[in-house]
Write a protein that holds these residues in place. Sequence first.
Motif, PDB file in Angstrom:
ATOM      1  N   ARG A 257     -14.800  -0.081   0.553  1.00 29.38           N
ATOM      2  CA  ARG A 257     -13.894   0.941   0.031  1.00 29.38           C
ATOM      3  C   ARG A 257     -14.673   2.104  -0.572  1.00 29.38           C
ATOM      4  O   ARG A 257     -15.900   2.085  -0.660  1.00 29.38           O
ATOM      5  CB  ARG A 257     -12.981   0.328  -1.028  1.00 29.38           C
TER       6      ARG A 257
ATOM      7  N   THR B 234      -4.034  -2.740  -0.612  1.00 30.61           N
ATOM      8  CA  THR B 234      -5.057  -1.714  -0.401  1.00 30.61           C
ATOM      9  C   THR B 234      -4.626  -0.412  -1.069  1.00 30.61           C
ATOM     10  O   THR B 234      -3.512  -0.301  -1.580  1.00 30.61           O
ATOM     11  CB  THR B 234      -5.336  -1.511   1.101  1.00 30.61           C
TER      12      THR B 234
ATOM     13  N   ARG C  22     -12.947   6.620   2.794  1.00 31.36           N
ATOM     14  CA  ARG C  22     -12.422   5.254   2.775  1.00 31.36           C
ATOM     15  C   ARG C  22     -11.274   5.146   1.780  1.00 31.36           C
ATOM     16  O   ARG C  22     -11.077   6.010   0.927  1.00 31.36           O
ATOM     17  CB  ARG C  22     -13.533   4.269   2.394  1.00 31.36           C
ATOM     18  N   LYS C  23     -10.550   4.053   1.868  1.00 29.32           N
ATOM     19  CA  LYS C  23      -9.436   3.834   0.941  1.00 29.32           C
ATOM     20  C   LYS C  23      -9.965   3.641  -0.474  1.00 29.32           C
ATOM     21  O   LYS C  23     -11.007   3.025  -0.691  1.00 29.32           O
ATOM     22  CB  LYS C  23      -8.631   2.614   1.376  1.00 29.32           C
TER      23      LYS C  23
ATOM     24  N   ARG D  19     -17.733  -3.545  -3.264  1.00 28.59           N
ATOM     25  CA  ARG D  19     -16.771  -2.464  -3.027  1.00 28.59           C
ATOM     26  C   ARG D  19     -15.820  -2.853  -1.898  1.00 28.59           C
ATOM     27  O   ARG D  19     -14.792  -2.221  -1.723  1.00 28.59           O
ATOM     28  CB  ARG D  19     -17.494  -1.168  -2.634  1.00 28.59           C
TER      29      ARG D  19
ATOM     30  N   GLU E  47      -7.964  -3.393  -8.909  1.00 23.18           N
ATOM     31  CA  GLU E  47      -8.117  -4.636  -8.151  1.00 23.18           C
ATOM     32  C   GLU E  47      -8.069  -5.853  -9.062  1.00 23.18           C
ATOM     33  O   GLU E  47      -7.422  -6.868  -8.738  1.00 23.18           O
ATOM     34  CB  GLU E  47      -9.435  -4.637  -7.380  1.00 23.18           C
TER      35      GLU E  47
ATOM     36  N   ARG F  58       0.835  -1.204   0.000  1.00 21.62           N
ATOM     37  CA  ARG F  58       0.000   0.000   0.000  1.00 21.62           C
ATOM     38  C   ARG F  58       0.869   1.254   0.000  1.00 21.62           C
ATOM     39  O   ARG F  58       2.026   1.184   0.436  1.00 21.62           O
ATOM     40  CB  ARG F  58      -0.901   0.003   1.234  1.00 21.62           C
TER      41      ARG F  58
ATOM     42  N   ARG G 225      -7.771  -8.967   1.057  1.00 21.03           N
ATOM     43  CA  ARG G 225      -8.223  -7.596   0.857  1.00 21.03           C
ATOM     44  C   ARG G 225      -8.232  -6.812   2.165  1.00 21.03           C
ATOM     45  O   ARG G 225      -8.220  -5.590   2.142  1.00 21.03           O
ATOM     46  CB  ARG G 225      -9.617  -7.586   0.257  1.00 21.03           C
ATOM     47  N   LYS G 226      -8.329  -7.499   3.282  1.00 21.75           N
ATOM     48  CA  LYS G 226      -8.501  -6.847   4.573  1.00 21.75           C
ATOM     49  C   LYS G 226      -7.366  -7.208   5.536  1.00 21.75           C
ATOM     50  O   LYS G 226      -6.947  -8.374   5.613  1.00 21.75           O
ATOM     51  CB  LYS G 226      -9.838  -7.246   5.196  1.00 21.75           C
TER      52      LYS G 226
END
Length: 380
Positions: A370, A213, A240-241, A367, A248, A184, A263-264
């Motif tokens: 995001r 991210t 949000r990011k 999403r 993606e 990131r 993703r998290k």
Amino acid sequence: MPVPLLSEDRISQLPPRAQEVVEYRKSGLSLNHIQGCSLGCGYCIRHTYGLWDENKPVALMSDAQAVEQLVGHRYFQSHVTPIQVFNRATEPFLPRVPHTFAVLEDLDERELTNHVLVITRHQLNEDDIDRLDQLSHIKVTLLFTYSGIDDKRIEPYPSHVAAESLKLMSSPRIRKYRTVLYWRPLVPGLNDTDEHLAAAHELSKHADATVFTGLFYRDEIAAYYKANKIPEPYQGTARRKIVPEELEARVLEAFSNSAALFRKTSCAVSYVHGLPDYNGHYGVRELCDICPLSQLELCAGAHRTPTVEELHQVASVLPDTRTLKVIDITDRAALVSGLESEQPRYFLQHTLGFQIHDELHPHREKRHGRAEIGWTENLA
């Protein structure tokens, strides 16, 4: 040697959020009594706390006082609450910040088994391996922020340092702590070429897991970009990011043979310790389509939808949930309203291990929590 301790008068002059030593964020209860960083990353969250100009670390209180404030906080639960150390106001492994190990060792001596997340992009060494491996109770995860950005106006401290630190800290075959490649911020046109993606994929082979991210592009960061004539990555800002749909898709293609891409953050942190996701993302099933089967099975086994009564019972211990209203509960998430901030929402989420969404900030399908920027309408 400890960093200088600010006087009470000086602390009172800090922006209100900077004075808040303990703050709940989605990935954990965040401890930040050391503030100030010399790395100068243009996208740093410090912009939003009024701390950007503070490049020499200082302390708001002693390490012992800070840990006491953390474990005595109304949101803290022993063995449950994930913890983040120095994730919003300083770099935890700056040579001038010996406080990171002091905090970790204090928490460990209390025989707490909570997750403890430490995000870094600095140089680590062999001594750090030995010292971290002496921690026997807390579940430590090192998240190495790596972007591959070579524009020094945005990232003057080079990404290759984090890459080498990740390789070093991941090298022991047997170790108690875990490592994550924190890839990131990914920004279209800046660090998303095929070469960038291939380099990140190669680096991921050294980590226990990888999280990708995007950019937190808040108003304060946008203002900094404009003032310093840095090309603006997006036309608008977001709470949000930002990870555009096309970006993606390209990441997933580049990592198509990866065994541990997430993703998290909480998904990766839980995975590397062999535990189900403490944020309960399993209900949002489109998040899980890239997860290892073994992790899916763990999360499925832990997934339980709470009742309205159970949610209110958990909330009843907090003074800042008195106006909570439960709008709906499905297998996916609980939808609530009436919370003054997001902090009690994270308490509910971590206590129940189940997604809690606020009506004011809807989670659009696909999403992944995001920003809307870069996504097509047909995914609404």
